[in-house]
Design a protein around this motif. Structure first.
Motif, PDB file in Angstrom:
ATOM      1  N   THR A 102       0.810  -1.223   0.000  1.00 34.87           N
ATOM      2  CA  THR A 102       0.000   0.000   0.000  1.00 34.87           C
ATOM      3  C   THR A 102       0.835   1.260   0.000  1.00 34.87           C
ATOM      4  OG1 THR A 102      -1.763  -1.154   1.176  1.00 34.87           O
ATOM      5  CG2 THR A 102      -1.835   1.243   1.206  1.00 34.87           C
ATOM      6  N   ASP A 103       1.898   1.299   0.819  1.00 41.72           N
ATOM      7  CA  ASP A 103       2.722   2.512   0.875  1.00 41.72           C
ATOM      8  C   ASP A 103       4.127   2.301   0.326  1.00 41.72           C
ATOM      9  OD1 ASP A 103       4.120   1.168   2.884  1.00 41.72           O
ATOM     10  OD2 ASP A 103       3.174   2.269   4.524  1.00 41.72           O
ATOM     11  N   GLY A 104       4.367   1.147  -0.292  1.00 42.30           N
ATOM     12  CA  GLY A 104       5.661   0.888  -0.920  1.00 42.30           C
ATOM     13  C   GLY A 104       6.722   0.313  -0.016  1.00 42.30           C
ATOM     14  N   THR A 105       6.454   0.205   1.305  1.00 40.20           N
ATOM     15  CA  THR A 105       7.435  -0.372   2.221  1.00 40.20           C
ATOM     16  C   THR A 105       7.021  -1.792   2.609  1.00 40.20           C
ATOM     17  OG1 THR A 105       6.378   0.466   4.253  1.00 40.20           O
ATOM     18  CG2 THR A 105       7.929   1.926   3.127  1.00 40.20           C
ATOM     19  N   CYS A 106       7.984  -2.554   3.104  1.00 36.87           N
ATOM     20  CA  CYS A 106       7.730  -3.954   3.457  1.00 36.87           C
ATOM     21  C   CYS A 106       6.637  -4.073   4.525  1.00 36.87           C
ATOM     22  CB  CYS A 106       9.006  -4.601   3.993  1.00 36.87           C
ATOM     23  SG  CYS A 106      10.295  -4.837   2.775  1.00 36.87           S
ATOM     24  N   VAL A 107       5.863  -5.133   4.419  1.00 40.81           N
ATOM     25  CA  VAL A 107       4.820  -5.422   5.403  1.00 40.81           C
ATOM     26  C   VAL A 107       5.236  -6.657   6.198  1.00 40.81           C
ATOM     27  CG1 VAL A 107       2.423  -6.162   5.715  1.00 40.81           C
ATOM     28  CG2 VAL A 107       2.980  -4.366   4.053  1.00 40.81           C
ATOM     29  N   ARG A 108       5.140  -6.543   7.524  1.00 42.11           N
ATOM     30  CA  ARG A 108       5.509  -7.635   8.412  1.00 42.11           C
ATOM     31  C   ARG A 108       4.396  -7.876   9.427  1.00 42.11           C
ATOM     32  NH1 ARG A 108       8.352  -8.187   4.826  1.00 42.11           N
ATOM     33  NH2 ARG A 108      10.636  -8.202   4.737  1.00 42.11           N
ATOM     34  N   ASP A 109       4.490  -8.998  10.101  1.00 38.92           N
ATOM     35  CA  ASP A 109       3.480  -9.423  11.069  1.00 38.92           C
ATOM     36  C   ASP A 109       4.021  -9.195  12.480  1.00 38.92           C
ATOM     37  OD1 ASP A 109       1.298 -10.589  12.262  1.00 38.92           O
ATOM     38  OD2 ASP A 109       1.249 -12.301  10.915  1.00 38.92           O
ATOM     39  N   TYR A 110       3.501  -8.201  13.165  1.00 35.16           N
ATOM     40  CA  TYR A 110       3.968  -7.854  14.508  1.00 35.16           C
ATOM     41  C   TYR A 110       2.957  -8.327  15.547  1.00 35.16           C
ATOM     42  CZ  TYR A 110       7.353  -4.928  12.100  1.00 35.16           C
ATOM     43  OH  TYR A 110       8.359  -4.499  11.292  1.00 35.16           O
ATOM     44  N   VAL A 111       3.451  -9.027  16.575  1.00 38.22           N
ATOM     45  CA  VAL A 111       2.596  -9.512  17.651  1.00 38.22           C
ATOM     46  C   VAL A 111       3.182  -9.088  18.986  1.00 38.22           C
ATOM     47  CG1 VAL A 111       1.762 -11.456  16.291  1.00 38.22           C
ATOM     48  CG2 VAL A 111       3.737 -11.771  17.771  1.00 38.22           C
ATOM     49  N   HIS A 112       2.297  -8.848  19.961  1.00 37.43           N
ATOM     50  CA  HIS A 112       2.745  -8.376  21.266  1.00 37.43           C
ATOM     51  C   HIS A 112       3.249  -9.548  22.095  1.00 37.43           C
ATOM     52  CE1 HIS A 112       2.743  -6.432  25.198  1.00 37.43           C
ATOM     53  NE2 HIS A 112       2.637  -5.264  24.578  1.00 37.43           N
ATOM     54  N   VAL A 113       4.351  -9.343  22.771  1.00 34.87           N
ATOM     55  CA  VAL A 113       5.004 -10.416  23.532  1.00 34.87           C
ATOM     56  C   VAL A 113       4.103 -10.964  24.634  1.00 34.87           C
ATOM     57  CG1 VAL A 113       6.169  -8.811  25.124  1.00 34.87           C
ATOM     58  CG2 VAL A 113       7.162 -11.072  24.676  1.00 34.87           C
ATOM     59  N   ALA A 114       3.258 -10.127  25.222  1.00 33.02           N
ATOM     60  CA  ALA A 114       2.369 -10.612  26.279  1.00 33.02           C
ATOM     61  C   ALA A 114       1.306 -11.549  25.713  1.00 33.02           C
ATOM     62  CB  ALA A 114       1.716  -9.435  26.996  1.00 33.02           C
ATOM     63  N   ASP A 115       0.810 -11.251  24.510  1.00 28.11           N
ATOM     64  CA  ASP A 115      -0.141 -12.148  23.851  1.00 28.11           C
ATOM     65  C   ASP A 115       0.532 -13.477  23.522  1.00 28.11           C
ATOM     66  OD1 ASP A 115      -2.020 -10.116  23.959  1.00 28.11           O
ATOM     67  OD2 ASP A 115      -1.600  -9.407  21.930  1.00 28.11           O
ATOM     68  N   LEU A 116       1.769 -13.383  23.069  1.00 30.12           N
ATOM     69  CA  LEU A 116       2.538 -14.580  22.737  1.00 30.12           C
ATOM     70  C   LEU A 116       2.731 -15.467  23.967  1.00 30.12           C
ATOM     71  CD1 LEU A 116       4.274 -15.417  20.074  1.00 30.12           C
ATOM     72  CD2 LEU A 116       6.213 -14.814  21.526  1.00 30.12           C
ATOM     73  N   ALA A 117       3.065 -14.848  25.095  1.00 29.73           N
ATOM     74  CA  ALA A 117       3.292 -15.604  26.332  1.00 29.73           C
ATOM     75  C   ALA A 117       2.032 -16.345  26.757  1.00 29.73           C
ATOM     76  CB  ALA A 117       3.762 -14.656  27.438  1.00 29.73           C
ATOM     77  N   LEU A 118       0.887 -15.694  26.625  1.00 29.00           N
ATOM     78  CA  LEU A 118      -0.378 -16.338  26.988  1.00 29.00           C
ATOM     79  C   LEU A 118      -0.615 -17.594  26.156  1.00 29.00           C
ATOM     80  CD1 LEU A 118      -2.732 -13.248  27.405  1.00 29.00           C
ATOM     81  CD2 LEU A 118      -1.986 -14.817  29.212  1.00 29.00           C
ATOM     82  N   ALA A 119      -0.256 -17.550  24.873  1.00 32.60           N
ATOM     83  CA  ALA A 119      -0.448 -18.719  24.008  1.00 32.60           C
ATOM     84  C   ALA A 119       0.445 -19.880  24.448  1.00 32.60           C
ATOM     85  CB  ALA A 119      -0.162 -18.350  22.552  1.00 32.60           C
ATOM     86  N   HIS A 120       1.662 -19.587  24.870  1.00 34.11           N
ATOM     87  CA  HIS A 120       2.549 -20.640  25.386  1.00 34.11           C
ATOM     88  C   HIS A 120       1.945 -21.308  26.613  1.00 34.11           C
ATOM     89  CE1 HIS A 120       5.557 -18.660  22.847  1.00 34.11           C
ATOM     90  NE2 HIS A 120       6.326 -19.721  23.006  1.00 34.11           N
ATOM     91  N   VAL A 121       1.419 -20.493  27.506  1.00 40.51           N
ATOM     92  CA  VAL A 121       0.853 -21.028  28.744  1.00 40.51           C
ATOM     93  C   VAL A 121      -0.400 -21.848  28.455  1.00 40.51           C
ATOM     94  CG1 VAL A 121      -0.190 -20.417  30.958  1.00 40.51           C
ATOM     95  CG2 VAL A 121       1.862 -19.217  30.161  1.00 40.51           C
ATOM     96  N   GLU A 122      -1.221 -21.379  27.531  1.00 43.07           N
ATOM     97  CA  GLU A 122      -2.419 -22.138  27.179  1.00 43.07           C
ATOM     98  C   GLU A 122      -2.040 -23.480  26.561  1.00 43.07           C
ATOM     99  OE1 GLU A 122      -6.456 -22.895  27.097  1.00 43.07           O
ATOM    100  OE2 GLU A 122      -5.333 -21.290  28.089  1.00 43.07           O
ATOM    101  N   ALA A 123      -1.008 -23.492  25.726  1.00 46.85           N
ATOM    102  CA  ALA A 123      -0.534 -24.753  25.150  1.00 46.85           C
ATOM    103  C   ALA A 123      -0.041 -25.689  26.255  1.00 46.85           C
ATOM    104  CB  ALA A 123       0.584 -24.484  24.144  1.00 46.85           C
ATOM    105  N   ALA A 124       0.689 -25.151  27.214  1.00 50.67           N
ATOM    106  CA  ALA A 124       1.184 -25.974  28.324  1.00 50.67           C
ATOM    107  C   ALA A 124       0.025 -26.566  29.122  1.00 50.67           C
ATOM    108  CB  ALA A 124       2.083 -25.129  29.232  1.00 50.67           C
ATOM    109  N   LYS A 125      -0.968 -25.758  29.403  1.00 47.30           N
ATOM    110  CA  LYS A 125      -2.129 -26.231  30.166  1.00 47.30           C
ATOM    111  C   LYS A 125      -2.879 -27.334  29.416  1.00 47.30           C
ATOM    112  CE  LYS A 125      -4.673 -22.877  31.913  1.00 47.30           C
ATOM    113  NZ  LYS A 125      -5.337 -21.532  31.961  1.00 47.30           N
TER     114      LYS A 125
END
Length: 325
Positions: free
Chosen positions: A211-234
């Motif tokens: 859209t603006d000519g620059t690279c597009v990447r997928d950014y995720v918040h570390v706290a959301d990521l941590a919750l997913a690890h814990v849910e997988a562990a549970k």
């Protein structure tokens, strides 16, 4: 019941440890301190300075704490640097994972959540990466993560290990102001370091098919990521079946220009980034579909771009000369 977190004094690992602690899963930290930060580890959480290459020490720790599962985040995580140091990368990420799996089998630990990476996909030809997208890693780092997944799957077949691997993309932000990203290679700390030193951040390539000519990447918040690890562990501890791999992605990327605009807005530093030519090998867009993880792990993007930048910026203020000394 306790969960061992390898790399638990790192940026992502420290967030996972705190989420485990809040969930009552009694974390235990193992970290070689090659890039970990001791102050990231809560004082009441058992901490061991040890390498995942030290099988006997791992067995001793697992036995001492009646470990029921491992969240494996330790490793050499720099894709670009891995091209310069392939042997180090494979020793830490492949041999280290194999030693950890041996220790788990010896100690009778049967659950694993593995920190994998979007680097296993290389440069995908699709706009939205799913778990079925071909894995074609382009760096020793990406190769080592894919081999790690293979080792874990094969151990599942051979020894009944219950496991899942979480592939994630650009992890940013902070869930606590004392936990910051100290990587010398990640975009956010590089931008903040440039601004703090009076330099101007750079954008590499402004003529991509975005859209603006620059690279597009997928950014995720570390706290959301941590919750997913814990849910997988549970889920694993409860005996529930999980997919072998999950993407933890937003489904909707953010451009480098949008990141720069957000940083300027949040910090109050109204800079204009320097515009540089493209760098070889930078794909126009890499964005992941996180629907499978949303279904099974409660994965959700709970933070806006502004919140990601603001939390990362606040945490980055801990990176003073006194802290680094």
């Amino acid at each position: 019941m306790s969960w061992l977190v390898t790399g638990g004094a790192g940026y992502i690992g420290s967030h996972v440890v705190r989420c485990l602690d809040e969930a009552g899963l009694a974390p235990v930290i193992v970290d070689s301190m090659s890039s970990g930060i001791r102050s990231f580890a809560p004082a009441h959480v058992p901490f061991y300075e040890a390498s995942v290459l030290d099988r006997e020490e791992l067995v001793r720790i697992m036995d001492a704490h009646s470990i029921t599962g491992v969240i494996h985040l330790a490793g050499y995580k720099y894709a670009g640097e891995s091209v310069k140091f392939p042997l180090l990368t494979f020793e830490q990420n492949v041999t280290g994972t194999a030693r950890l799996l041996e220790a788990m089998q010896q100690a009778g630990v049967n659950n694993m959540v593995f920190s994998s990476s979007a680097a296993v996909y290389g440069t995908p030809s699709v706009a939205l990466v799913t778990e079925q997208t071909a894995t074609e890693p382009e760096s020793p780092y990406g190769q080592s993560k894919l081999i790690g997944e293979w080792l874990i799957r094969d151990q599942g077949i051979a020894a009944g290990l219950k496991h899942t691997s979480l592939r994630y993309f650009n992890v940013v932000g902070s869930g606590s102001e004392e936990l910051y990203d100290a990587s010398p290679h990640n975009l956010f700390p590089l931008v903040f370091a440039a601004l703090n030193s009076g330099a101007t951040p750079k954008i590499f390539g402004t003529d991509y098919d975005t859209t603006d000519g620059t690279c597009v990447r997928d950014y995720v918040h570390v706290a959301d990521l941590a919750l997913a690890h814990v849910e997988a562990a549970k889920k694993l501890e409860a005996g529930q079946e999980l997919e072998p791999v999950y993407n933890l992605g937003s489904g909707d990327g953010v451009s480098v220009r949008e990141i720069m605009d957000a940083v300027a807005r949040v910090t109050g530093n109204q800079f204009q980034p320097l515009l540089e030519p493209r760098r070889p090998g930078d794909p126009a867009r890499i964005v992941a579909d996180g629907q499978l993880a949303a279904r099974d792990l409660g994965w959700a993007m709970r933070h806006s771009l502004g919140q990601m930048v603001d939390s990362a910026y606040r945490a980055s203020q801990a990176l003073t000369p006194a802290k680094e000394a």
